[in-house]
Design a protein around this motif. Sequence first.
Motif, PDB file in Angstrom:
ATOM      1  N   ILE A 201       0.818  -1.420  -0.149  1.00  0.00           N
ATOM      2  CA  ILE A 201       0.022  -0.156   0.028  1.00  0.00           C
ATOM      3  C   ILE A 201       0.998   1.329  -0.174  1.00  0.00           C
ATOM      4  O   ILE A 201       0.485   2.152  -0.677  1.00  0.00           O
ATOM      5  CB  ILE A 201      -0.996  -0.148   1.295  1.00  0.00           C
ATOM      6  N   LYS A 202       1.787   1.260   0.821  1.00  0.00           N
ATOM      7  CA  LYS A 202       2.824   2.292   1.029  1.00  0.00           C
ATOM      8  C   LYS A 202       3.480   2.639  -0.496  1.00  0.00           C
ATOM      9  O   LYS A 202       3.541   3.804  -1.031  1.00  0.00           O
ATOM     10  CB  LYS A 202       3.784   2.321   1.943  1.00  0.00           C
ATOM     11  N   ASN A 203       4.021   1.427  -1.067  1.00  0.00           N
ATOM     12  CA  ASN A 203       4.657   1.648  -2.358  1.00  0.00           C
ATOM     13  C   ASN A 203       3.750   2.212  -3.317  1.00  0.00           C
ATOM     14  O   ASN A 203       4.073   2.809  -4.276  1.00  0.00           O
ATOM     15  CB  ASN A 203       5.290   0.488  -2.613  1.00  0.00           C
ATOM     16  N   LYS A 204       2.576   1.893  -3.502  1.00  0.00           N
ATOM     17  CA  LYS A 204       1.672   2.080  -4.428  1.00  0.00           C
ATOM     18  C   LYS A 204       0.840   3.454  -4.359  1.00  0.00           C
ATOM     19  O   LYS A 204       0.653   4.022  -5.373  1.00  0.00           O
ATOM     20  CB  LYS A 204       0.377   1.202  -4.662  1.00  0.00           C
ATOM     21  N   VAL A 205       0.817   3.909  -3.212  1.00  0.00           N
ATOM     22  CA  VAL A 205      -0.088   5.307  -2.824  1.00  0.00           C
ATOM     23  C   VAL A 205       0.795   6.352  -2.342  1.00  0.00           C
ATOM     24  O   VAL A 205       0.425   7.336  -2.838  1.00  0.00           O
ATOM     25  CB  VAL A 205      -1.151   4.749  -1.844  1.00  0.00           C
ATOM     26  N   CYS A 206       1.632   6.061  -1.587  1.00  0.00           N
ATOM     27  CA  CYS A 206       2.415   7.250  -0.822  1.00  0.00           C
ATOM     28  C   CYS A 206       3.381   7.984  -1.596  1.00  0.00           C
ATOM     29  O   CYS A 206       4.383   7.132  -2.307  1.00  0.00           O
ATOM     30  CB  CYS A 206       2.852   6.795   0.581  1.00  0.00           C
ATOM     31  N   LYS A 207       3.423   9.212  -1.689  1.00  0.00           N
ATOM     32  CA  LYS A 207       4.665  10.097  -2.412  1.00  0.00           C
ATOM     33  C   LYS A 207       5.262  10.934  -1.259  1.00  0.00           C
ATOM     34  O   LYS A 207       6.232  11.521  -1.397  1.00  0.00           O
ATOM     35  CB  LYS A 207       3.988  10.943  -3.250  1.00  0.00           C
ATOM     36  N   ASN A 208       4.729  10.820   0.043  1.00  0.00           N
ATOM     37  CA  ASN A 208       5.212  11.728   1.170  1.00  0.00           C
ATOM     38  C   ASN A 208       5.513  10.907   2.433  1.00  0.00           C
ATOM     39  O   ASN A 208       4.600  10.032   2.649  1.00  0.00           O
ATOM     40  CB  ASN A 208       4.867  13.177   1.377  1.00  0.00           C
ATOM     41  N   THR A 209       6.013  11.421   3.590  1.00  0.00           N
ATOM     42  CA  THR A 209       6.290  10.762   4.599  1.00  0.00           C
ATOM     43  C   THR A 209       4.702  10.757   5.474  1.00  0.00           C
ATOM     44  O   THR A 209       4.792   9.837   6.389  1.00  0.00           O
ATOM     45  CB  THR A 209       7.333  11.295   5.751  1.00  0.00           C
ATOM     46  N   SER A 210       4.140  11.908   5.367  1.00  0.00           N
ATOM     47  CA  SER A 210       2.999  11.980   6.229  1.00  0.00           C
ATOM     48  C   SER A 210       1.936  10.779   5.708  1.00  0.00           C
ATOM     49  O   SER A 210       1.370  10.043   6.562  1.00  0.00           O
ATOM     50  CB  SER A 210       2.369  13.233   5.843  1.00  0.00           C
ATOM     51  N   CYS A 211       1.951  10.498   4.374  1.00  0.00           N
ATOM     52  CA  CYS A 211       1.184   9.620   3.849  1.00  0.00           C
ATOM     53  C   CYS A 211       1.553   8.181   4.461  1.00  0.00           C
ATOM     54  O   CYS A 211       0.815   7.242   4.870  1.00  0.00           O
ATOM     55  CB  CYS A 211       1.209   9.239   2.330  1.00  0.00           C
TER      56      CYS A 211
END
Length: 157
Positions: free
Chosen positions: A26-36
């Motif tokens: 999920i983190k790899n697919k969705v997140c672009k920043n540390t807060s995400c």
Amino acid sequence: MISNAHAYIIEAQDKEQSYQEAINLIKNKVCKNTSCIKSIEENLNPNMASIDGYAETIKIDQVVAIKDFCSTTSINDQPKIILIQGIENITTKAANTFLKFIEEPDQEILFVFTTMNSESVLETIQTRCQINRFNSQVENTNIYVDDLINLNPIKIP
């Protein structure tokens, strides 16, 4: 934005490993920043909903609640994220309700399902997902010195 597949089955040897691998995906697919990343790790992301199928059988009312959640507007222009642990514990009626939703979501949605045995997941769900296996059942390959000596005895002249 999500690239490639939008529905995944994560298979691992235990619940904890499958959950951790799901969170990493999920983190790899969705997140672009540390807060995400932090919001995913702490299960505080407002675009994410989850069901624990290991705690109880996944029923149709839970699937309807997930569909309702996905019909709301996404926050921060991120996709909705659905994490279902223990997908093999879904009732047939709930699975049938879920199938069309997986095939044709109304908006950008990332579906991540976990299992300890992908063969126990309904085939109709399997065929709509990319399966990622993390079962590394490495057999014990330790060879002891005594075993080597017995296999290839050394003859001293």
